[in-house]
Scaffold this motif. Sequence first.
Motif, mmCIF file in Angstrom:
data_model
loop_
_atom_site.group_PDB
_atom_site.id
_atom_site.type_symbol
_atom_site.label_atom_id
_atom_site.label_comp_id
_atom_site.label_asym_id
_atom_site.label_seq_id
_atom_site.Cartn_x
_atom_site.Cartn_y
_atom_site.Cartn_z
ATOM 1 N N GLY A 89 0.870 -1.131 0.101
ATOM 2 C CA GLY A 89 -0.027 0.003 -0.041
ATOM 3 C C GLY A 89 0.882 1.415 0.022
ATOM 4 N N SER A 90 0.374 2.466 -0.329
ATOM 5 C CA SER A 90 1.135 3.547 -0.332
ATOM 6 C C SER A 90 1.357 4.089 1.115
ATOM 7 C CB SER A 90 0.731 4.744 -1.073
ATOM 8 O OG SER A 90 -0.924 4.817 -1.054
ATOM 9 N N GLN A 91 0.296 3.471 2.086
ATOM 10 C CA GLN A 91 0.757 3.687 3.422
ATOM 11 C C GLN A 91 1.988 3.256 3.839
ATOM 12 O OE1 GLN A 91 -1.528 5.414 5.075
ATOM 13 N NE2 GLN A 91 0.134 5.318 6.913
ATOM 14 N N TYR A 115 -4.090 14.480 4.611
ATOM 15 C CA TYR A 115 -4.295 13.130 4.705
ATOM 16 C C TYR A 115 -4.128 12.648 6.095
ATOM 17 C CZ TYR A 115 -4.268 8.103 3.181
ATOM 18 O OH TYR A 115 -4.599 6.969 3.306
ATOM 19 N N MET A 164 -0.722 16.366 -1.959
ATOM 20 C CA MET A 164 -1.676 15.765 -2.825
ATOM 21 C C MET A 164 -2.018 16.732 -3.864
ATOM 22 S SD MET A 164 -3.391 13.732 0.032
ATOM 23 C CE MET A 164 -3.389 15.414 1.296
ATOM 24 N N ASN A 169 -6.940 15.004 -1.126
ATOM 25 C CA ASN A 169 -7.812 14.041 0.099
ATOM 26 C C ASN A 169 -7.486 15.019 1.410
ATOM 27 O OD1 ASN A 169 -8.721 12.633 1.845
ATOM 28 N ND2 ASN A 169 -7.630 11.049 1.329
ATOM 29 N N PRO A 199 -2.942 9.167 -5.537
ATOM 30 C CA PRO A 199 -3.897 8.078 -5.651
ATOM 31 C C PRO A 199 -4.814 8.169 -6.887
ATOM 32 C CG PRO A 199 -4.254 8.835 -3.690
ATOM 33 C CD PRO A 199 -3.098 9.671 -4.014
ATOM 34 N N TYR A 200 -5.146 9.566 -6.985
ATOM 35 C CA TYR A 200 -6.563 9.824 -7.695
ATOM 36 C C TYR A 200 -6.235 10.433 -9.104
ATOM 37 C CZ TYR A 200 -8.299 9.383 -3.047
ATOM 38 O OH TYR A 200 -8.413 8.890 -1.789
ATOM 39 N N THR A 227 -0.680 3.893 -5.701
ATOM 40 C CA THR A 227 -1.331 2.965 -5.169
ATOM 41 C C THR A 227 -2.395 2.208 -6.198
ATOM 42 O OG1 THR A 227 -2.870 2.027 -3.405
ATOM 43 C CG2 THR A 227 -3.108 4.419 -4.033
ATOM 44 N N SER A 229 -4.995 0.742 -4.624
ATOM 45 C CA SER A 229 -6.189 0.885 -3.732
ATOM 46 C C SER A 229 -7.410 1.543 -4.568
ATOM 47 C CB SER A 229 -5.930 1.356 -2.620
ATOM 48 O OG SER A 229 -4.846 0.804 -1.752
ATOM 49 N N LYS A 230 -7.307 2.608 -5.339
ATOM 50 C CA LYS A 230 -8.548 3.203 -5.847
ATOM 51 C C LYS A 230 -8.662 2.920 -7.420
ATOM 52 C CE LYS A 230 -8.149 5.214 -2.209
ATOM 53 N NZ LYS A 230 -7.159 6.125 -1.606
#
Length: 387
Positions: A89-91, A115, A164, A169, A199-200, A227, A229-230
């Motif tokens: 994950g990017s986390q 974030y 970001m 976010n 991510p977006y 990531t 994730s999205k």
Amino acid sequence: MRASEIRELLKLVEKSNIISLAGGLPAPELLPVRELTDIVRGVVDSYGWRVLQYSPTKGVSIFLEALKEFMKSHNVHLGPEDDVIATTGSQEAIYLLARVLLDPGDIVVIEEPSYLTAIQVFRQYGVKFVAIPIDDEGMITEKLEEELKRLRREGRTPKLVYTMPSCHNPAGVTMSYERRKHLLELAESYDLLVIEDDPYSYIAFKPIGAPPLKSMDDSGRVIYVSTFSKILSPGLRLGWVAASKQLISKLEVAKQAVDLHTSTLSQYIAAEALKRGIVDEIIEKAKRVYEAKCKAMLNALETYMPEGVRWTKPVGGLFVWSWLPKGISSRRLLEVALRKGVAFVPGDAFYPCGGGENTMRLNYSFPSIEEIWEGVKRLGDAVKELL
Ligand SMILES: *Cc1c(COP(=O)(O)O)cnc(C)c1O
């Protein structure tokens, strides 16, 4: 270490009939449930035991190659000295970057709001924040310049900027081309590293009007984090960092101590999904789904919110960010809202240096369009009760 109050709150909301505009999950209808069986069968047929074996810390080469192609086709251009590492994950990417780059007391420039889990990581490393406000064009880089000058007079410089720029976010806004250029100029003259968390941009439903910072960077200062994730599945826990070879090799050493490597199976699944064009299909669908849900939320806010409440007009992401009239606390509002059957996240948690007591984060990605309308209606009632 203190538990996040918000996570505790969300646990309660999950168990009730309250409409939740509080979460941050991608739309469930975008997860490729049907395609997954085929993809998994495909990778097991093609690669056999390899998909279940340990794999290199930097990542599975088939995945890394597919990822580089993917970035290129989406206008994310790496420099000749750059490399890529797969992360859990990017986390984990943000965590490893903090581990490698930061010492306690270092100054980190961060947007306000920002974030939440990135704030948490930096906080755990004991950094000092310099928070820069945002507007409809993203981080107000003129403010950043003032802060940098002020710090220089005190003989201090930040180590890095966490931003970001595309579909921020939680605000959903995008940094203009001019501000991006300005940010990179400042990074150059003050010798700062820039973490671009992106991510977006892949699923923005309005034009972003500027390339990623990474593609505009010609001095190797931008560390690009993203990531799957999205754009595929958050449960795969698959993200990446693109940065200088030198930094990537440091991240590799740090990552070995954390988890040896990112899930081999997840990397094969993502490589196959990229190869079959499934990621690009999800991206196209995500733009439509999120545009419709965001529009529903904006229309509902327009319909039900009393005078004096303001909100952002996102170009992408999962949230609308909103300001209540000065003096109304969103934490107090939350108590009333929960009684009326709707939850949201009070915005102060997203302010790294305090403030934001009259702000709130509203999620439109996870609820259905009906729930968005009903949730905002209940929220509007709650606000009117407090006015
Ligand atoms: C969703 C999101 C991520 C994703 O984190 P993962 O650990 O990759 O799931 C990262 N940064 C921001 C700003 C996000 O909104």
